[in-house]
Design a protein around this motif. Structure first.
Motif, PDB file in Angstrom:
ATOM      1  N   GLU A 116     -64.634  54.131   5.198  1.00 44.53           N
ATOM      2  CA  GLU A 116     -63.689  53.542   6.020  1.00 44.53           C
ATOM      3  C   GLU A 116     -63.936  54.266   7.222  1.00 44.53           C
ATOM      4  OE1 GLU A 116     -59.717  55.166   4.739  1.00 44.53           O
ATOM      5  OE2 GLU A 116     -59.520  54.021   3.177  1.00 44.53           O
ATOM      6  N   SER A 124     -67.550  50.191   7.514  1.00 46.60           N
ATOM      7  CA  SER A 124     -66.674  50.643   6.965  1.00 46.60           C
ATOM      8  C   SER A 124     -67.220  49.396   5.978  1.00 46.60           C
ATOM      9  CB  SER A 124     -65.023  49.758   7.128  1.00 46.60           C
ATOM     10  OG  SER A 124     -65.029  50.969   8.531  1.00 46.60           O
ATOM     11  N   GLY A 125     -66.610  49.843   4.507  1.00 47.29           N
ATOM     12  CA  GLY A 125     -66.574  48.200   3.623  1.00 47.29           C
ATOM     13  C   GLY A 125     -68.189  49.201   3.124  1.00 47.29           C
ATOM     14  N   PHE A 149     -63.682  46.167  10.269  1.00 45.52           N
ATOM     15  CA  PHE A 149     -62.376  46.932  10.279  1.00 45.52           C
ATOM     16  C   PHE A 149     -62.258  47.259  11.746  1.00 45.52           C
ATOM     17  CE2 PHE A 149     -61.108  51.539  10.683  1.00 45.52           C
ATOM     18  CZ  PHE A 149     -60.078  51.163   9.802  1.00 45.52           C
ATOM     19  N   ASN A 155     -55.398  47.693   7.246  1.00 44.78           N
ATOM     20  CA  ASN A 155     -57.019  46.785   7.192  1.00 44.78           C
ATOM     21  C   ASN A 155     -57.101  46.408   5.745  1.00 44.78           C
ATOM     22  OD1 ASN A 155     -59.109  46.968   9.627  1.00 44.78           O
ATOM     23  ND2 ASN A 155     -58.180  48.963   9.913  1.00 44.78           N
ATOM     24  N   TYR A 157     -58.117  45.399   2.083  1.00 47.01           N
ATOM     25  CA  TYR A 157     -59.484  45.991   0.972  1.00 47.01           C
ATOM     26  C   TYR A 157     -59.735  45.645  -0.113  1.00 47.01           C
ATOM     27  CZ  TYR A 157     -62.041  49.807   4.492  1.00 47.01           C
ATOM     28  OH  TYR A 157     -62.559  50.586   5.205  1.00 47.01           O
ATOM     29  N   ILE A 170     -62.962  43.530   3.636  1.00 46.88           N
ATOM     30  CA  ILE A 170     -62.180  44.177   4.522  1.00 46.88           C
ATOM     31  C   ILE A 170     -61.483  43.237   5.063  1.00 46.88           C
ATOM     32  CG2 ILE A 170     -61.341  45.624   6.574  1.00 46.88           C
ATOM     33  CD1 ILE A 170     -64.329  46.857   5.856  1.00 46.88           C
TER      34      ILE A 170
END
Length: 177
Positions: A116, A124-125, A149, A155, A157, A170
């Motif tokens: 994150e 992110s991811g 993100f 967001n 996930y 995401i």
């Protein structure tokens, strides 16, 4: 990668884990029953039906872990990070060694972290292996995913851990697949 007081969850809402027995809620929306804090002194509370994590200056990374272990699973949750200096993530298939000494801190978490990242790096991811090999899937391998993100917004996930494979999405778009 070093950062102070990383949080496992920065606000978490409707967390579900899908396993062989169907979807299981990991969070009752009221308490942290079924969870435990390990390492660090970051704080986790339940506010308005969400898990909120707060860093503590000078604390090592702080983790909130389920008390139960899972095999193959699909984890779905919503997260919101407001601070662009924050770096957080969700550990999956991770382990805690209470006897290992990490600098002056007793105990160490090992395993995979799904990032994150609210910074301009935009990872992110991505998949990072905490306390071992480092980045396994930086999001630079999928540049189109770097805009998925949204800092300061919720967001969604999805993390799929089946066999030796970890895949991430995401906001229903693939990141590491």
């Amino acid at each position: 990668m070093k950062y102070s007081a990383s949080l496992l969850f920065s606000l978490l809402l409707s967390t579900f884990c899908f396993s062989q027995n169907g979807f299981t809620s990991l969070f009752d929306g009221k308490t942290l029953n079924g969870w435990k804090r390990i390492v660090g002194s970051g704080n986790y509370t339940v506010e308005n039906g969400m898990i909120t994590g707060t860093t503590v200056a000078g604390s090592p990374n702080t983790f909130l872990a389920t008390e139960k272990e899972y095999g193959d699973f699909i984890l779905e949750f919503d997260a919101k990070v407001n601070d662009t200096a924050s770096n957080s993530g969700v550990q999956v298939r991770s382990h805690y060694d209470a006897n290992e000494i990490n600098g002056s801190n007793k105990g160490r978490v090992y395993g995979y972290q799904v990032e994150e990242d609210a910074s301009s790096r935009a990872w992110s991811g991505g998949i990072y292996e905490e306390a071992r090999r480092g980045w396994l899937y930086p999001v630079t391998l999928n540049p189109a995913a770097q805009d998925l993100f949204k800092t300061g917004e919720w967001n969604h996930y999805t993390i799929e851990c089946i066999g030796n494979t970890i895949k991430t999405w995401i906001n229903n778009k693939p990141v590491a697949t």
